[in-house]
Design an enzyme around this catalytic site. Structure first.
Site, PDB file in Angstrom:
ATOM      1  N   LYS A 113      -0.594  -6.348  -8.059  1.00  0.00           N
ATOM      2  CA  LYS A 113      -0.850  -7.544  -7.231  1.00  0.00           C
ATOM      3  C   LYS A 113      -2.261  -8.083  -7.502  1.00  0.00           C
ATOM      4  O   LYS A 113      -2.486  -9.272  -7.606  1.00  0.00           O
ATOM      5  CB  LYS A 113      -0.682  -7.159  -5.756  1.00  0.00           C
ATOM      6  CG  LYS A 113      -1.399  -7.996  -4.734  1.00  0.00           C
ATOM      7  CD  LYS A 113      -0.600  -9.201  -4.383  1.00  0.00           C
ATOM      8  CE  LYS A 113      -1.171 -10.113  -3.344  1.00  0.00           C
ATOM      9  NZ  LYS A 113      -2.484  -9.900  -2.841  1.00  0.00           N
ATOM     10  N   ASP A 114      -3.228  -7.158  -7.598  1.00  0.00           N
ATOM     11  CA  ASP A 114      -4.611  -7.546  -7.922  1.00  0.00           C
ATOM     12  C   ASP A 114      -4.823  -7.263  -9.410  1.00  0.00           C
ATOM     13  O   ASP A 114      -5.507  -6.304  -9.785  1.00  0.00           O
ATOM     14  CB  ASP A 114      -5.587  -6.761  -7.053  1.00  0.00           C
ATOM     15  CG  ASP A 114      -5.384  -7.061  -5.582  1.00  0.00           C
ATOM     16  OD1 ASP A 114      -5.986  -8.011  -5.079  1.00  0.00           O
ATOM     17  OD2 ASP A 114      -4.568  -6.368  -4.928  1.00  0.00           O
ATOM     18  N   HIS A 168       0.842  -1.204   0.000  1.00  0.00           N
ATOM     19  CA  HIS A 168       0.000   0.000   0.000  1.00  0.00           C
ATOM     20  C   HIS A 168       0.880   1.258   0.000  1.00  0.00           C
ATOM     21  O   HIS A 168       0.615   2.225  -0.705  1.00  0.00           O
ATOM     22  CB  HIS A 168      -0.888   0.047   1.240  1.00  0.00           C
ATOM     23  CG  HIS A 168      -1.836  -1.098   1.390  1.00  0.00           C
ATOM     24  ND1 HIS A 168      -1.675  -2.066   2.338  1.00  0.00           N
ATOM     25  CD2 HIS A 168      -2.965  -1.422   0.704  1.00  0.00           C
ATOM     26  CE1 HIS A 168      -2.674  -2.943   2.260  1.00  0.00           C
ATOM     27  NE2 HIS A 168      -3.463  -2.583   1.270  1.00  0.00           N
TER      28      HIS A 168
HETATM   29  P1  AMP Z   1      -6.391  -3.847  -0.469  1.00  0.00           P
HETATM   30  O1  AMP Z   1      -6.234  -3.073   0.794  1.00  0.00           O
HETATM   31  O2  AMP Z   1      -5.944  -5.271  -0.356  1.00  0.00           O
HETATM   32  O3  AMP Z   1      -7.741  -3.676  -1.106  1.00  0.00           O
HETATM   33  O4  AMP Z   1      -5.358  -3.206  -1.508  1.00  0.00           O
HETATM   34  C1  AMP Z   1      -5.385  -1.836  -1.813  1.00  0.00           C
HETATM   35  C2  AMP Z   1      -4.467  -1.575  -2.980  1.00  0.00           C
HETATM   36  O5  AMP Z   1      -3.138  -1.959  -2.642  1.00  0.00           O
HETATM   37  C3  AMP Z   1      -4.846  -2.380  -4.233  1.00  0.00           C
HETATM   38  O6  AMP Z   1      -4.697  -1.562  -5.378  1.00  0.00           O
HETATM   39  C4  AMP Z   1      -3.842  -3.500  -4.219  1.00  0.00           C
HETATM   40  O7  AMP Z   1      -3.570  -4.033  -5.487  1.00  0.00           O
HETATM   41  C5  AMP Z   1      -2.619  -2.806  -3.644  1.00  0.00           C
HETATM   42  N1  AMP Z   1      -1.685  -3.791  -3.105  1.00  0.00           N
HETATM   43  C6  AMP Z   1      -1.963  -4.753  -2.182  1.00  0.00           C
HETATM   44  N2  AMP Z   1      -0.876  -5.521  -1.972  1.00  0.00           N
HETATM   45  C7  AMP Z   1       0.109  -5.043  -2.778  1.00  0.00           C
HETATM   46  C8  AMP Z   1       1.461  -5.428  -3.031  1.00  0.00           C
HETATM   47  N3  AMP Z   1       2.015  -6.453  -2.415  1.00  0.00           N
HETATM   48  N4  AMP Z   1       2.166  -4.706  -3.920  1.00  0.00           N
HETATM   49  C9  AMP Z   1       1.603  -3.646  -4.573  1.00  0.00           C
HETATM   50  N5  AMP Z   1       0.324  -3.241  -4.380  1.00  0.00           N
HETATM   51  C10 AMP Z   1      -0.414  -3.933  -3.508  1.00  0.00           C
END
Ligand code: AMP
Length: 279
Positions: free
Chosen positions: A148-149, A36
């Site tokens: 990642k997503d 993040h």
């Molecule tokens: P989330 O809180 O899991 O919904 O993720 C929020 C954002 O952070 C999304 O755009 C994810 O793709 C990104 N994100 C989560 N994990 C990673 C990672 N390991 N590397 C890069 N971006 C990430």
């Protein structure tokens, strides 16, 4: 750094900023980690103002998924955002985003039935709906999403194109642990033994990427090699290992154009996703 709990508060700040500043936006579900952080830092570097949202969106979880036990730590999240230079955290309650009489959804027909969409039926409907709402609330110039997503990133890019949304979507590289595991809030579910076992996920990804880069074009061969690696680990159960077109997410037989190698693997009860993209 401002903490705003209501849409009205966010709008009041954005109204003042919009005239003179570019605004970057990083939507998250909180429990922030270096993945993040990389998005927030990039937004801070490229925009005068950065807004981070922290909202565990119930609409993107199915009834059998981990909504209630999804990890949360607002104090740590605030400290990380402050340190990274974010200007505002939008931290709404569920009723602020979904009042009782909420009836409107954003549904995408293509891209959402493949990969994670096979087992997570309404997931992307929830993602598109909330991201659309958040975009309308923060009125940012740019929004930052992690590779990642990968499917989520492809879906959001498509939604923005299809609906002519006035925002630039920026994909950012996957941030990994030292042993290769992609950082994820869900890694906190893993026991010590599972954490060790989880290494097979990134090992499979690295193998697939290496094969493609060394000239292997057969999707079948690539998938077989990746599968063999995952199968060495008794705690791992494959949800999917697929080689797809990077834009359409449709399965391909041969790697001849931009390609995504994507996996979802259960380690114990925890479902982990990872991927590689070749352009
Ligand atoms: P989330 O809180 O899991 O919904 O993720 C929020 C954002 O952070 C999304 O755009 C994810 O793709 C990104 N994100 C989560 N994990 C990673 C990672 N390991 N590397 C890069 N971006 C990430």
């Amino acid at each position: 750094m401002i903490i705003a709990n209501t849409i009205q508060e966010v709008r009041a700040h954005v109204y003042g900023w919009k005239k003179y500043h570019t605004i970057g936006f990083v939507p998250t579900m909180g429990y922030l980690h270096e993945g993040h952080l990389s998005l927030i830092e990039r937004s801070v570097a490229e925009n005068a103002k950065t807004i981070v949202s922290i909202f565990v969106n119930p609409m993107q979880f199915s009834p059998t998924e981990d909504l209630d036990k999804y990890p949360r730590d607002l104090e740590s999240d605030k400290a990380m955002c402050r340190k990274a230079g974010a200007n505002l955290i939008f931290y709404p309650q569920v009723e602020e985003i979904y009042p009782k009489d909420f009836y409107s959804y954003v549904d995408m027909e293509g891209l959402t039935k493949e990969l994670c969409g096979k087992t997570r039926a309404n997931h992307f409907r929830g993602v598109c709906t909330v991201v659309n709402k958040l975009f309308n609330i923060v009125a940012a110039d740019r929004a930052y999403f992690g590779q990642k997503d990968a499917q989520q990133l492809a879906v959001i890019k498509k939604m923005v194109r299809d609906l002519n949304m006035d925002i630039e979507i920026i994909g950012c590289p996957i941030i990994r642990e030292v042993d290769g595991l992609a950082k994820s809030s869900r890694n906190s579910y893993l026991s010590l033994e599972e954490r060790k076992a989880a290494q097979v996920v990134s090992q499979a990804i690295f193998k697939g990427e290496e094969l493609v880069k060394s000239g292997e074009i057969s999707a079948k061969n690539i998938i077989e090699s990746m599968t063999k690696i995952v199968q060495t680990e008794p705690l791992a159960k494959i949800d999917y290992i697929e080689i797809v077109d990077l834009d359409t997410l449709e399965k391909i037989q041969e790697v001849t154009k931009p390609t995504l190698g994507a996996v979802a693997i259960y380690i114990g009860k925890t479902r982990l996703i990872d991927n590689f993209a070749v352009y």
